[in-house]
Design a protein around this motif. Structure first.
Motif, mmCIF file in Angstrom:
data_model
loop_
_atom_site.group_PDB
_atom_site.id
_atom_site.type_symbol
_atom_site.label_atom_id
_atom_site.label_comp_id
_atom_site.label_asym_id
_atom_site.label_seq_id
_atom_site.Cartn_x
_atom_site.Cartn_y
_atom_site.Cartn_z
ATOM 1 N N ILE A 14 0.812 -1.164 0.010
ATOM 2 C CA ILE A 14 0.130 0.034 -0.069
ATOM 3 C C ILE A 14 0.732 1.202 0.036
ATOM 4 N N SER A 15 1.998 1.224 -0.633
ATOM 5 C CA SER A 15 2.853 2.518 -0.791
ATOM 6 C C SER A 15 2.098 3.363 -1.849
ATOM 7 N N ASP A 16 2.571 4.624 -1.603
ATOM 8 C CA ASP A 16 1.947 5.597 -2.282
ATOM 9 C C ASP A 16 1.891 5.203 -3.917
ATOM 10 N N ARG A 17 2.996 4.647 -4.201
ATOM 11 C CA ARG A 17 2.843 4.380 -5.846
ATOM 12 C C ARG A 17 1.990 3.606 -6.150
ATOM 13 N N SER A 18 1.890 2.204 -5.304
ATOM 14 C CA SER A 18 0.993 1.073 -5.512
ATOM 15 C C SER A 18 -0.428 1.772 -5.458
ATOM 16 N N LEU A 19 -0.798 2.583 -4.542
ATOM 17 C CA LEU A 19 -2.202 3.028 -4.318
ATOM 18 C C LEU A 19 -2.350 3.907 -5.492
ATOM 19 N N ARG A 20 -1.302 4.819 -6.198
ATOM 20 C CA ARG A 20 -1.676 5.724 -7.168
ATOM 21 C C ARG A 20 -1.837 5.070 -8.543
ATOM 22 N N ARG A 21 -1.434 3.891 -8.609
ATOM 23 C CA ARG A 21 -1.694 3.267 -9.897
ATOM 24 C C ARG A 21 -3.059 2.585 -9.792
ATOM 25 N N ALA A 22 -3.500 2.063 -8.608
ATOM 26 C CA ALA A 22 -4.963 1.317 -8.334
ATOM 27 C C ALA A 22 -5.936 2.610 -8.202
ATOM 28 N N GLY A 23 -5.482 3.636 -7.937
ATOM 29 C CA GLY A 23 -6.605 4.790 -7.665
ATOM 30 C C GLY A 23 -6.413 6.131 -8.644
ATOM 31 N N MET A 24 -5.689 5.593 -9.532
ATOM 32 C CA MET A 24 -5.282 6.725 -10.845
ATOM 33 C C MET A 24 -5.076 8.028 -10.137
ATOM 34 N N ASP A 25 -5.290 8.908 -10.599
ATOM 35 C CA ASP A 25 -4.958 10.446 -10.153
ATOM 36 C C ASP A 25 -5.995 10.881 -9.321
ATOM 37 N N TYR A 26 -7.088 10.193 -8.598
ATOM 38 C CA TYR A 26 -7.955 10.358 -7.655
ATOM 39 C C TYR A 26 -7.375 10.515 -6.082
ATOM 40 N N LEU A 27 -6.126 9.830 -5.955
ATOM 41 C CA LEU A 27 -5.566 9.734 -4.599
ATOM 42 C C LEU A 27 -5.286 10.732 -3.764
ATOM 43 N N ALA A 28 -4.927 11.847 -4.577
ATOM 44 C CA ALA A 28 -4.645 13.368 -4.163
ATOM 45 C C ALA A 28 -5.883 13.876 -3.472
ATOM 46 N N ALA A 29 -7.148 13.514 -4.028
ATOM 47 C CA ALA A 29 -8.278 14.353 -3.612
ATOM 48 C C ALA A 29 -8.834 13.428 -2.293
ATOM 49 N N VAL A 30 -8.421 12.263 -1.757
ATOM 50 C CA VAL A 30 -8.851 11.600 -1.048
ATOM 51 C C VAL A 30 -8.385 11.820 0.404
ATOM 52 N N THR A 31 -9.049 11.990 1.574
ATOM 53 C CA THR A 31 -8.686 12.092 2.799
ATOM 54 C C THR A 31 -8.456 10.590 3.307
ATOM 55 N N LEU A 32 -7.205 10.209 3.102
ATOM 56 C CA LEU A 32 -6.772 9.047 3.571
ATOM 57 C C LEU A 32 -6.173 8.703 4.925
ATOM 58 N N THR A 33 -6.342 7.640 5.738
ATOM 59 C CA THR A 33 -5.779 7.608 7.005
ATOM 60 C C THR A 33 -5.507 6.045 6.788
ATOM 61 N N ARG A 34 -4.237 5.811 7.393
ATOM 62 C CA ARG A 34 -3.704 4.247 7.483
ATOM 63 C C ARG A 34 -3.754 3.879 9.006
ATOM 64 N N HIS A 35 -4.257 2.845 9.435
ATOM 65 C CA HIS A 35 -4.201 2.393 10.660
ATOM 66 C C HIS A 35 -3.390 1.228 10.818
ATOM 67 N N VAL A 36 -2.140 0.968 11.546
ATOM 68 C CA VAL A 36 -1.363 -0.121 11.457
ATOM 69 C C VAL A 36 -1.978 -1.295 12.093
ATOM 70 N N THR A 37 -2.993 -1.301 12.709
ATOM 71 C CA THR A 37 -3.399 -2.448 13.403
ATOM 72 C C THR A 37 -5.090 -2.113 13.550
ATOM 73 N N TRP A 38 -5.738 -3.302 13.704
ATOM 74 C CA TRP A 38 -7.316 -2.963 14.142
ATOM 75 C C TRP A 38 -7.320 -2.016 15.458
ATOM 76 N N GLU A 39 -6.411 -2.652 16.435
ATOM 77 C CA GLU A 39 -6.532 -1.955 17.707
ATOM 78 C C GLU A 39 -6.236 -0.421 17.905
ATOM 79 N N ARG A 40 -5.300 -0.001 16.872
ATOM 80 C CA ARG A 40 -5.067 1.334 16.576
ATOM 81 C C ARG A 40 -6.417 2.123 16.135
ATOM 82 N N PHE A 41 -7.079 1.400 15.173
ATOM 83 C CA PHE A 41 -8.164 1.943 14.503
ATOM 84 C C PHE A 41 -9.300 2.197 15.431
ATOM 85 N N GLU A 42 -9.585 1.103 16.233
ATOM 86 C CA GLU A 42 -10.501 1.149 17.227
ATOM 87 C C GLU A 42 -10.065 2.392 18.370
ATOM 88 N N GLN A 43 -8.947 2.548 18.743
ATOM 89 C CA GLN A 43 -8.642 3.429 19.681
ATOM 90 C C GLN A 43 -8.918 4.822 19.013
#
Length: 153
Positions: free
Chosen positions: A41-70
């Protein structure tokens, strides 16, 4: 921009994640990716999958489920899980403007502790004998209903 968010639990397929990122960019919905993902899920990988829309998304990565839940519990947001095990049709839930709509792994859904943590579970009704709808299509259907109910704001 909506306060609604789409959360992806350990997504397996970069193309589906890219499609969801594009959807979120176009609808003004934030996205949370709960790691680990089944692809880089590096920026390059997501950029390829999300085309040029990645810059317009508010994207947050959570390293684990527990961190997301917190983070989620601290923010006071309700978690809505899309699940083939749910009984409530997604159109029958009263969505709130700051809900987080959670979608599981394409290969396995979510484990029981994640399922149990959801404040509500919704189902997309399907005809008998079909297993599931593509996760990106499911996200579009449920997000569309949530936006319809909350006034797209």
């Amino acid at each position: 921009m909506s306060q609604l968010r789409i959360a992806l639990y350990q997504p397996d397929i970069a193309g589906n994640t890219g499609t969801i990122l594009r959807l979120a960019a176009c609808l003004g919905i934030g996205v949370d990716i709960i790691e680990p993902a089944g692809f880089d899920i590096s920026d390059r990988s997501l950029r390829r999958a999300g085309m040029d829309y990645l810059a317009a998304v508010t994207l947050t990565r959570h390293v684990t489920w527990e961190r997301f839940e917190q983070w989620r519990q601290a923010s006071g947001r309700r978690l809505i899980l899309a699940s083939t095990k749910a009984a409530l049709p997604y159109v029958d839930l009263a969505y709130r403007p700051d809900d987080i709509m959670l979608f599981g792994r394409e290969s396995a859904g979510v484990p029981d502790p994640v399922h149990d943590a959801a404040d509500a579970r919704v189902l997309i009704p399907m005809i008998e004998g079909q297993r599931s709808i593509n996760v990106a299509m499911s996200a579009a259907m449920i997000a569309g209903e949530a936006l319809r109910q909350t006034g797209f704001g």
